[in-house]
Write a protein that holds these residues in place. Structure first.
Motif, PDB file in Angstrom:
ATOM      1  N   GLN A 131       0.828  -1.208   0.000  1.00 42.47           N
ATOM      2  CA  GLN A 131       0.000   0.000   0.000  1.00 42.47           C
ATOM      3  C   GLN A 131       0.861   1.255   0.000  1.00 42.47           C
ATOM      4  N   VAL A 132       1.950   1.227   0.738  1.00 41.31           N
ATOM      5  CA  VAL A 132       2.885   2.363   0.745  1.00 41.31           C
ATOM      6  C   VAL A 132       3.441   2.583  -0.654  1.00 41.31           C
ATOM      7  N   GLN A 133       3.801   1.488  -1.322  1.00 40.90           N
ATOM      8  CA  GLN A 133       4.351   1.582  -2.673  1.00 40.90           C
ATOM      9  C   GLN A 133       3.320   2.133  -3.654  1.00 40.90           C
ATOM     10  N   LYS A 134       2.073   1.679  -3.531  1.00 41.16           N
ATOM     11  CA  LYS A 134       1.009   2.174  -4.414  1.00 41.16           C
ATOM     12  C   LYS A 134       0.776   3.669  -4.192  1.00 41.16           C
ATOM     13  N   ASN A 135       0.788   4.079  -2.935  1.00 43.40           N
ATOM     14  CA  ASN A 135       0.594   5.504  -2.638  1.00 43.40           C
ATOM     15  C   ASN A 135       1.732   6.343  -3.207  1.00 43.40           C
ATOM     16  N   LEU A 136       2.943   5.811  -3.124  1.00 45.96           N
ATOM     17  CA  LEU A 136       4.103   6.523  -3.667  1.00 45.96           C
ATOM     18  C   LEU A 136       4.004   6.639  -5.181  1.00 45.96           C
ATOM     19  N   GLU A 137       3.597   5.553  -5.839  1.00 51.52           N
ATOM     20  CA  GLU A 137       3.456   5.577  -7.294  1.00 51.52           C
ATOM     21  C   GLU A 137       2.361   6.558  -7.715  1.00 51.52           C
ATOM     22  N   PHE A 138       1.258   6.583  -6.952  1.00 54.09           N
ATOM     23  CA  PHE A 138       0.178   7.521  -7.268  1.00 54.09           C
ATOM     24  C   PHE A 138       0.661   8.960  -7.108  1.00 54.09           C
ATOM     25  N   ALA A 139       1.406   9.222  -6.029  1.00 51.08           N
ATOM     26  CA  ALA A 139       1.926  10.570  -5.799  1.00 51.08           C
ATOM     27  C   ALA A 139       2.872  10.978  -6.928  1.00 51.08           C
ATOM     28  N   ASN A 140       3.690  10.035  -7.391  1.00 46.12           N
ATOM     29  CA  ASN A 140       4.604  10.326  -8.492  1.00 46.12           C
ATOM     30  C   ASN A 140       3.855  10.612  -9.790  1.00 46.12           C
ATOM     31  N   GLN A 141       2.777   9.873 -10.013  1.00 42.32           N
ATOM     32  CA  GLN A 141       1.956  10.112 -11.204  1.00 42.32           C
ATOM     33  C   GLN A 141       1.312  11.489 -11.156  1.00 42.32           C
ATOM     34  N   GLU A 142       0.812  11.873  -9.981  1.00 47.47           N
ATOM     35  CA  GLU A 142       0.208  13.197  -9.829  1.00 47.47           C
ATOM     36  C   GLU A 142       1.248  14.293 -10.022  1.00 47.47           C
ATOM     37  N   LEU A 143       2.455  14.056  -9.517  1.00 47.77           N
ATOM     38  CA  LEU A 143       3.535  15.025  -9.695  1.00 47.77           C
ATOM     39  C   LEU A 143       3.894  15.154 -11.160  1.00 47.77           C
ATOM     40  N   GLN A 144       3.925  14.014 -11.865  1.00 53.93           N
ATOM     41  CA  GLN A 144       4.234  14.033 -13.289  1.00 53.93           C
ATOM     42  C   GLN A 144       3.181  14.811 -14.063  1.00 53.93           C
ATOM     43  N   THR A 148       3.667  18.048 -16.611  1.00 58.10           N
ATOM     44  CA  THR A 148       3.415  17.929 -18.052  1.00 58.10           C
ATOM     45  C   THR A 148       2.037  18.406 -18.515  1.00 58.10           C
ATOM     46  N   ILE A 149       1.128  18.688 -17.588  1.00 53.82           N
ATOM     47  CA  ILE A 149      -0.234  19.064 -17.960  1.00 53.82           C
ATOM     48  C   ILE A 149      -0.467  20.547 -17.687  1.00 53.82           C
ATOM     49  N   ASP A 150      -1.074  21.239 -18.636  1.00 53.55           N
ATOM     50  CA  ASP A 150      -1.476  22.627 -18.440  1.00 53.55           C
ATOM     51  C   ASP A 150      -2.653  22.655 -17.468  1.00 53.55           C
ATOM     52  N   GLN A 151      -2.501  23.367 -16.379  1.00 51.10           N
ATOM     53  CA  GLN A 151      -3.489  23.312 -15.305  1.00 51.10           C
ATOM     54  C   GLN A 151      -4.837  23.916 -15.698  1.00 51.10           C
ATOM     55  N   LEU A 152      -4.841  24.881 -16.595  1.00 54.50           N
ATOM     56  CA  LEU A 152      -6.108  25.499 -16.989  1.00 54.50           C
ATOM     57  C   LEU A 152      -6.897  24.600 -17.932  1.00 54.50           C
ATOM     58  N   THR A 153      -6.247  24.142 -19.000  1.00 53.31           N
ATOM     59  CA  THR A 153      -6.958  23.417 -20.051  1.00 53.31           C
ATOM     60  C   THR A 153      -6.936  21.903 -19.878  1.00 53.31           C
ATOM     61  N   GLN A 154      -6.023  21.395 -19.036  1.00 56.13           N
ATOM     62  CA  GLN A 154      -5.881  19.959 -18.789  1.00 56.13           C
ATOM     63  C   GLN A 154      -5.414  19.175 -20.016  1.00 56.13           C
ATOM     64  N   VAL A 155      -4.835  19.860 -20.996  1.00 55.26           N
ATOM     65  CA  VAL A 155      -4.124  19.168 -22.075  1.00 55.26           C
ATOM     66  C   VAL A 155      -2.636  19.324 -21.786  1.00 55.26           C
ATOM     67  N   ALA A 156      -1.789  18.747 -22.631  1.00 59.01           N
ATOM     68  CA  ALA A 156      -0.345  18.821 -22.409  1.00 59.01           C
ATOM     69  C   ALA A 156       0.127  20.278 -22.394  1.00 59.01           C
ATOM     70  N   ASN A 157       1.163  20.541 -21.611  1.00 59.37           N
ATOM     71  CA  ASN A 157       1.713  21.890 -21.586  1.00 59.37           C
ATOM     72  C   ASN A 157       2.854  22.032 -22.594  1.00 59.37           C
ATOM     73  N   ARG A 158       3.449  23.205 -22.647  1.00 62.70           N
ATOM     74  CA  ARG A 158       4.508  23.474 -23.635  1.00 62.70           C
ATOM     75  C   ARG A 158       5.708  22.545 -23.429  1.00 62.70           C
ATOM     76  N   ARG A 159       6.046  22.279 -22.199  1.00 66.47           N
ATOM     77  CA  ARG A 159       7.174  21.389 -21.923  1.00 66.47           C
ATOM     78  C   ARG A 159       6.932  19.996 -22.497  1.00 66.47           C
ATOM     79  N   ARG A 160       5.736  19.454 -22.246  1.00 63.76           N
ATOM     80  CA  ARG A 160       5.415  18.126 -22.762  1.00 63.76           C
ATOM     81  C   ARG A 160       5.379  18.132 -24.285  1.00 63.76           C
TER      82      ARG A 160
END
Length: 321
Positions: A131-144, A148-160
């Motif tokens: 469960q700790v590992q799953k939570n860590l992977e989820f946190a990493n996915q959210e960080l990613q 990479t995601i534009d917060q306003l439009t929810q599509v990829a940002n310029r960096r991605r």
């Protein structure tokens, strides 16, 4: 038949060819509050595991047809189960069997006859670690996503956008296949913001981006916010006619949103202009070349009346034969 399990309780898959052994394990673990799924052989275990995604697998080492060692190997090679911890249960306590259990991917083992307090603690520990590992992977996915995601439009940002374009450009150099780019811009967006306010302007951009994302359906295509009210669509393995069709479809989809724009000189609703360019990537060219071409076509679309698609198929970059 696969039973439906509650998501708030840990699920343990017991794999053993002996019904009595499965019953003993099930009763002991149910008393600890766990949900139980059962399989009588390795093949059934693979099938159940794919459908239920258990938190841990208790796997008997000695079974007919497919023994626990082979089953463990297959579970670790399958995408749906490679991260699930496996506790091997074996009547073999020789060094070779123990080494083999770990070699095929078991994370721990207990020997028969089972010492129940030991099994209880090991199951509890493995589920907690999982469960700790799953939570860590989820946190990493959210960080990613934040990266990479534009917060306003929810599509990829310029960096991605830059990362993905460089990746696909390099890949298609080797394949000698075309890549197309659509640069799209919301028509008279400054007038929209001035008239309706920035809050409605943000909602407008969100609706336009979502509409484009829903229109561009291939998993290999990328919709990104390039900057301001400008969106970019990368279309790998796509020739000019295909890209123009996609561009016309997204223009049509935005029109169908029927977002009021009383200040637009071309329509009473929000529209977009799009420029399309296509190239077969070459080692001596950079993907920025196609961005310049698509931007040029976008400028043509704007100066030609907007709410339209303009495209380029320059022979220097795109082999029409």
């Amino acid at each position: 038949m696969i039973t439906t399990f509650a998501k708030n309780q840990s699920l343990i898959l017991i794999v053993d060819d002996e019904a009595f052994s499965r019953m003993q394990l099930r009763l002991a673990l149910e008393r600890e509050g766990y949900q139980i799924a059962e399989a009588c052989n390795g093949r059934e275990a693979l099938n159940i595991c794919e459908k239920t995604h258990p938190d841990i697998i208790l796997l008997d080492a000695i079974m007919p047809d497919m023994d626990g060692f082979e089953c463990c190997t297959r579970l670790h090679s399958a995408d749906f189960s490679q991260d699930i911890p496996i506790l091997m249960i074996t009547g073999l306590d020789d060094q070779e069997s123990v080494d083999r259990a770990f070699a095929v991917g078991a994370i721990d083992f207990v020997t028969k006859p089972i010492h129940w307090p030991v099994l209880r603690q090991r199951v509890k520990r493995l589920i907690s670690e999982s469960q700790v590992q799953k939570n860590l992977e989820f946190a990493n996915q959210e960080l990613q996503k934040l990266v990479t995601i534009d917060q306003l439009t929810q599509v990829a940002n310029r960096r991605r956008f830059e990362e993905y374009f460089a990746q696909e450009w390099k890949r298609l150099i080797g394949e000698k296949m075309p890549i197309s780019l659509i640069m799209a811009d919301v028509d008279f967006f400054k007038l929209y913001n001035d008239n309706y306010g920035h809050q409605l302007g943000d909602r407008c951009l969100q609706a336009v981006a979502t509409s484009i994302q829903n229109t561009v359906q291939r998993s290999s295509d990328l919709v990104a916010r390039y900057g301001g009210e400008e969106l970019a669509i990368i279309l790998p393995n796509t020739d000019t006619p295909g890209a123009v069709t996609v561009a016309e479809n997204i223009c049509s989809a935005v029109r169908k949103l029927a977002i009021p724009h009383n200040c637009s000189p071309v329509s009473s609703f929000v529209t977009i202009s799009a420029g399309v360019a296509t190239m077969i990537p070459q080692p001596n060219f950079h993907y920025q070349e196609i961005i310049v071409l698509a931007d040029r076509q976008l400028y043509r679309a704007k100066t030609s009346g907007r709410d339209r698609v303009e495209f380029s198929r320059a022979g220097t970059y795109y082999d029409q034969d």
